[in-house]
Motif scaffolding. Sequence first.
Motif, PDB file in Angstrom:
ATOM      1  N   ILE A 147      11.759  98.274  18.270  1.00  0.00           N
ATOM      2  CA  ILE A 147      11.506  99.121  17.087  1.00  0.00           C
ATOM      3  C   ILE A 147      12.280 100.425  17.203  1.00  0.00           C
ATOM      4  O   ILE A 147      12.918 100.883  16.247  1.00  0.00           O
ATOM      5  CB  ILE A 147       9.984  99.372  16.926  1.00  0.00           C
ATOM      6  CG1 ILE A 147       9.274  98.060  16.550  1.00  0.00           C
ATOM      7  CG2 ILE A 147       9.728 100.449  15.874  1.00  0.00           C
ATOM      8  CD1 ILE A 147       7.762  98.162  16.535  1.00  0.00           C
ATOM      9  N   TYR A 148      12.260 101.040  18.387  1.00  0.00           N
ATOM     10  CA  TYR A 148      12.996 102.297  18.596  1.00  0.00           C
ATOM     11  C   TYR A 148      14.502 102.080  18.442  1.00  0.00           C
ATOM     12  O   TYR A 148      15.233 102.987  18.029  1.00  0.00           O
ATOM     13  CB  TYR A 148      12.700 102.855  19.979  1.00  0.00           C
ATOM     14  CG  TYR A 148      11.382 103.592  20.076  1.00  0.00           C
ATOM     15  CD1 TYR A 148      11.102 104.670  19.240  1.00  0.00           C
ATOM     16  CD2 TYR A 148      10.422 103.201  21.003  1.00  0.00           C
ATOM     17  CE1 TYR A 148       9.888 105.331  19.327  1.00  0.00           C
ATOM     18  CE2 TYR A 148       9.214 103.857  21.097  1.00  0.00           C
ATOM     19  CZ  TYR A 148       8.938 104.934  20.259  1.00  0.00           C
ATOM     20  OH  TYR A 148       7.759 105.591  20.356  1.00  0.00           O
TER      21      TYR A 148
ATOM     22  N   MET B  20       8.072  97.470  21.179  1.00  0.00           N
ATOM     23  CA  MET B  20       8.258  98.886  20.880  1.00  0.00           C
ATOM     24  C   MET B  20       9.692  99.319  21.172  1.00  0.00           C
ATOM     25  O   MET B  20      10.293 100.098  20.420  1.00  0.00           O
ATOM     26  CB  MET B  20       7.279  99.723  21.704  1.00  0.00           C
ATOM     27  CG  MET B  20       5.860  99.720  21.162  1.00  0.00           C
ATOM     28  SD  MET B  20       5.755 100.349  19.475  1.00  0.00           S
ATOM     29  CE  MET B  20       6.348 102.006  19.672  1.00  0.00           C
TER      30      MET B  20
ATOM     31  N   TYR C 106       1.926  94.939  15.528  1.00  0.00           N
ATOM     32  CA  TYR C 106       3.124  95.741  15.242  1.00  0.00           C
ATOM     33  C   TYR C 106       3.833  95.353  13.947  1.00  0.00           C
ATOM     34  O   TYR C 106       4.779  96.031  13.541  1.00  0.00           O
ATOM     35  CB  TYR C 106       4.111  95.615  16.414  1.00  0.00           C
ATOM     36  CG  TYR C 106       3.614  96.307  17.653  1.00  0.00           C
ATOM     37  CD1 TYR C 106       3.655  97.692  17.757  1.00  0.00           C
ATOM     38  CD2 TYR C 106       3.086  95.577  18.716  1.00  0.00           C
ATOM     39  CE1 TYR C 106       3.181  98.327  18.888  1.00  0.00           C
ATOM     40  CE2 TYR C 106       2.612  96.210  19.849  1.00  0.00           C
ATOM     41  CZ  TYR C 106       2.662  97.590  19.934  1.00  0.00           C
ATOM     42  OH  TYR C 106       2.206  98.217  21.056  1.00  0.00           O
TER      43      TYR C 106
ATOM     44  N   PRO D 199       2.859  95.540  10.728  1.00  0.00           N
ATOM     45  CA  PRO D 199       2.862  96.581   9.679  1.00  0.00           C
ATOM     46  C   PRO D 199       3.872  97.688   9.975  1.00  0.00           C
ATOM     47  O   PRO D 199       4.559  98.165   9.070  1.00  0.00           O
ATOM     48  CB  PRO D 199       1.420  97.105   9.709  1.00  0.00           C
ATOM     49  CG  PRO D 199       0.624  95.975  10.259  1.00  0.00           C
ATOM     50  CD  PRO D 199       1.510  95.315  11.268  1.00  0.00           C
ATOM     51  N   ARG D 200       3.986  98.104  11.213  1.00  0.00           N
ATOM     52  CA  ARG D 200       4.947  99.167  11.554  1.00  0.00           C
ATOM     53  C   ARG D 200       6.375  98.678  11.348  1.00  0.00           C
ATOM     54  O   ARG D 200       7.243  99.435  10.895  1.00  0.00           O
ATOM     55  CB  ARG D 200       4.739  99.596  13.005  1.00  0.00           C
ATOM     56  CG  ARG D 200       5.660 100.718  13.435  1.00  0.00           C
ATOM     57  CD  ARG D 200       5.230 101.293  14.749  1.00  0.00           C
ATOM     58  NE  ARG D 200       6.132 102.360  15.175  1.00  0.00           N
ATOM     59  CZ  ARG D 200       5.940 103.106  16.265  1.00  0.00           C
ATOM     60  NH1 ARG D 200       4.871 102.912  17.023  1.00  0.00           N
ATOM     61  NH2 ARG D 200       6.805 104.054  16.582  1.00  0.00           N
ATOM     62  N   CYS D 201       6.629  97.418  11.700  1.00  0.00           N
ATOM     63  CA  CYS D 201       7.970  96.867  11.502  1.00  0.00           C
ATOM     64  C   CYS D 201       8.312  96.811  10.020  1.00  0.00           C
ATOM     65  O   CYS D 201       9.437  97.140   9.607  1.00  0.00           O
ATOM     66  CB  CYS D 201       8.063  95.469  12.111  1.00  0.00           C
ATOM     67  SG  CYS D 201       8.050  95.467  13.918  1.00  0.00           S
ATOM     68  N   THR D 202       7.342  96.395   9.207  1.00  0.00           N
ATOM     69  CA  THR D 202       7.578  96.318   7.758  1.00  0.00           C
ATOM     70  C   THR D 202       7.905  97.689   7.195  1.00  0.00           C
ATOM     71  O   THR D 202       8.822  97.851   6.380  1.00  0.00           O
ATOM     72  CB  THR D 202       6.341  95.718   7.060  1.00  0.00           C
ATOM     73  OG1 THR D 202       6.065  94.429   7.614  1.00  0.00           O
ATOM     74  CG2 THR D 202       6.582  95.589   5.558  1.00  0.00           C
ATOM     75  N   ALA D 203       7.167  98.701   7.629  1.00  0.00           N
ATOM     76  CA  ALA D 203       7.402 100.063   7.143  1.00  0.00           C
ATOM     77  C   ALA D 203       8.773 100.576   7.564  1.00  0.00           C
ATOM     78  O   ALA D 203       9.385 101.389   6.865  1.00  0.00           O
ATOM     79  CB  ALA D 203       6.303 100.992   7.672  1.00  0.00           C
ATOM     80  N   THR D 204       9.292 100.105   8.694  1.00  0.00           N
ATOM     81  CA  THR D 204      10.590 100.572   9.203  1.00  0.00           C
ATOM     82  C   THR D 204      11.745  99.740   8.658  1.00  0.00           C
ATOM     83  O   THR D 204      12.908 100.059   8.896  1.00  0.00           O
ATOM     84  CB  THR D 204      10.599 100.500  10.745  1.00  0.00           C
ATOM     85  OG1 THR D 204       9.382 101.035  11.244  1.00  0.00           O
ATOM     86  CG2 THR D 204      11.751 101.324  11.334  1.00  0.00           C
TER      87      THR D 204
ATOM     88  N   GLN E 192      16.039 101.955  14.153  1.00  0.00           N
ATOM     89  CA  GLN E 192      15.472 102.994  13.293  1.00  0.00           C
ATOM     90  C   GLN E 192      15.879 102.793  11.833  1.00  0.00           C
ATOM     91  O   GLN E 192      15.170 103.227  10.926  1.00  0.00           O
ATOM     92  CB  GLN E 192      15.945 104.370  13.779  1.00  0.00           C
ATOM     93  CG  GLN E 192      15.444 104.742  15.171  1.00  0.00           C
ATOM     94  CD  GLN E 192      13.931 104.933  15.213  1.00  0.00           C
ATOM     95  OE1 GLN E 192      13.351 105.526  14.311  1.00  0.00           O
ATOM     96  NE2 GLN E 192      13.292 104.387  16.245  1.00  0.00           N
TER      97      GLN E 192
END
Length: 680
Positions: free
Chosen positions: A553-554, A550, A513, A515-520, A557
């Motif tokens: 992350i939600y 998750m 997760y 990469p997704r955290c970095t993008a967010t 935002q």
Amino acid sequence: MVISLPNLRCGQEAHRLVSDSRESMPQTRSQLESGILERFGVLPNFFRLTTDDPKITEHLWGFAQFAYLDNPLPSLLKERLFVYLSLFCSVRYCIARHLGFLVGLGRPAGDAQCLPQSLDVVLPLLRRDLPFDSDLDQHIALCEGLGVVPLPPEPDSAQERAIFACAAHVFLKTSDAPRALRALKCVFDKKTLEYAKLLLAFIRIAHYWTEIHPELVLEDDINQLLATHEAIAACVLADSAELPEEKLARRLSEDLISLRDLNERHLRLKQDYEVLGTEHQRTEDRLFERERMLEDSSKRLGELAAIVESSNDVILSKDLNGIIRSWNGAATRLFGYSADEMIGASILKLIPEDLHSDEKTIMENIRAGRRVEHFETVRRTKSGQLLDVSITISPIKDKQGRVIGASKILRDVSTRKRLEQALLQAEKIAATGRMAATIAHEINNPLEAVMNLMYLLRPMIADPAGISYFQSVETELGRVSHIAKQTLGYYREHAAASSASLAEIVHHAITIYEPRCTATGIEIKKAINSSRKIVLRRGEMMQVVSNLIMNSIYAMQAGGVLSISVEDAVELPEGLVLTLQDDGVGIAEADLPRVFEAFFTTRSTVGTGIGLFVAKQFVGGHGGQIEVESKRDGENHGTTVRVFLPISTTYDSSGEGVRAMGNEMQKIVPLLPETLLLQN
């Protein structure tokens, strides 16, 4: 002074009436009459009854001066008490004459310095009843709690009402007189109490004096006052209040008359027995039948009372004002209030404030003679607990068919409501399971194709970083494939639990997760301080960690910080503590108790409400615990989730006998696909 009732004359006209009454009297007066006139401002007919023997009037006047006029009690208190106690005299002279003194037709208690009162102040005094039972108890309690009070009390105040009520019971010698006298000893010092008794003695003599002189008539000023003001006349000329003892005496007298009449009839029947023997026998038979019917009715009433008292349903009655009049044993057991606490109290005591309007609607139906059947609502117990109840309410009518109250049967349906809710939730879970199996069947074939393509792609990747990511993808696809097969086959993960490091599982989840955290715009802070291994199901714990990440992350935002730590438990019992802390929007305080409920979610576009529900079951299945803390303050917001796993889990060989948590949900969770579990 203006008497503030419609069409009432001013004080000047009242004084004119006094002057007229003086002029209408004979001009030749004795010295005694002149003294009385000078003191009262008028010459009452009360002191003109014994003209043949002035000595009688002289002594009566002397006692009136000593016990009433010169009594050191405040003049306003004496006159108002005189008027109130005269309500209970069968002859209406005293109440009329002393009312005149009180409103300016003469001088209150013969005191020229005491200002008269307006009729609107005196009218409530004329309408005051003699309190009994709980009302009297309140007055006595007030006197006992006041201590010695300054006199006079404010007219029509709670203090005056309490003092007058106790004085009236002493004056009328009711069964409550001893209690009332003890209460008066609390508000009067010893000397003042003796003067109060002296005043009561004179008022009793005055009443008796009027009762034995039927020729006594009202003065012209009083007649004119009563002719002018209907409200005052209605109170003054009404029959005197009847006391309970008098009602009982009257009833006994009537019963004695009835018994005497029956006895006379019986004698006549005996005298005519030879002629009317057959009819006599029939009469006796009818009387016997009536007695038997009365006995049967009494027995049925007793049985009915026993049924009401032993009923498992709450049965109570109330009057049209919502005041409770009866209260059975089931009501005590359900609500926690005793009969003594509730009889005489308002039904609103059991109804939450936001439902008070329902009671108004119910009483409107009852007054119209309509029943209210199986009305489901909420009621509050003595401890503050809210109960779901079903109520049936029926009107109570008197012999003339008028509605005088309502009977209520109330049943606790909280258990039924909980069962209905549980059944509904079970049906939702079952439906979700069927849907999950269908979805798993549809995705299984393309998933196998992706796995084959990954196998063919493996030799083509040479970069070390790419190989690492490729292995992570293979692992996750394998887990997805495994879950799809589980869901399709309606079974749980049957792979044996093994010794594994929770830290390793957390590292793996972060790798997926990150990469997704970095993008967010989310920064992950790690504090993995324990690599201790415990026996667990790796797939289930990976699912728990993934779901919690998750959720964070939600919640962030717009970016933020996600802190993840694994540490040894500081306190007993021994184990590992996984903590995830974010600075996201947080969870509302009202929603916190429900976050672990199935299908509960606060997201409007994503989320099924399954993730935390299943996470709790997985953690509980290992013998662990999960808890959530959250805040939504302007500057201090975010959510913290702590997962505790014991060193000896329920899957450890030493913990096989302790698997008590999560057993039921382990039959349900495999029906839910991974996509649901990660969208809480």
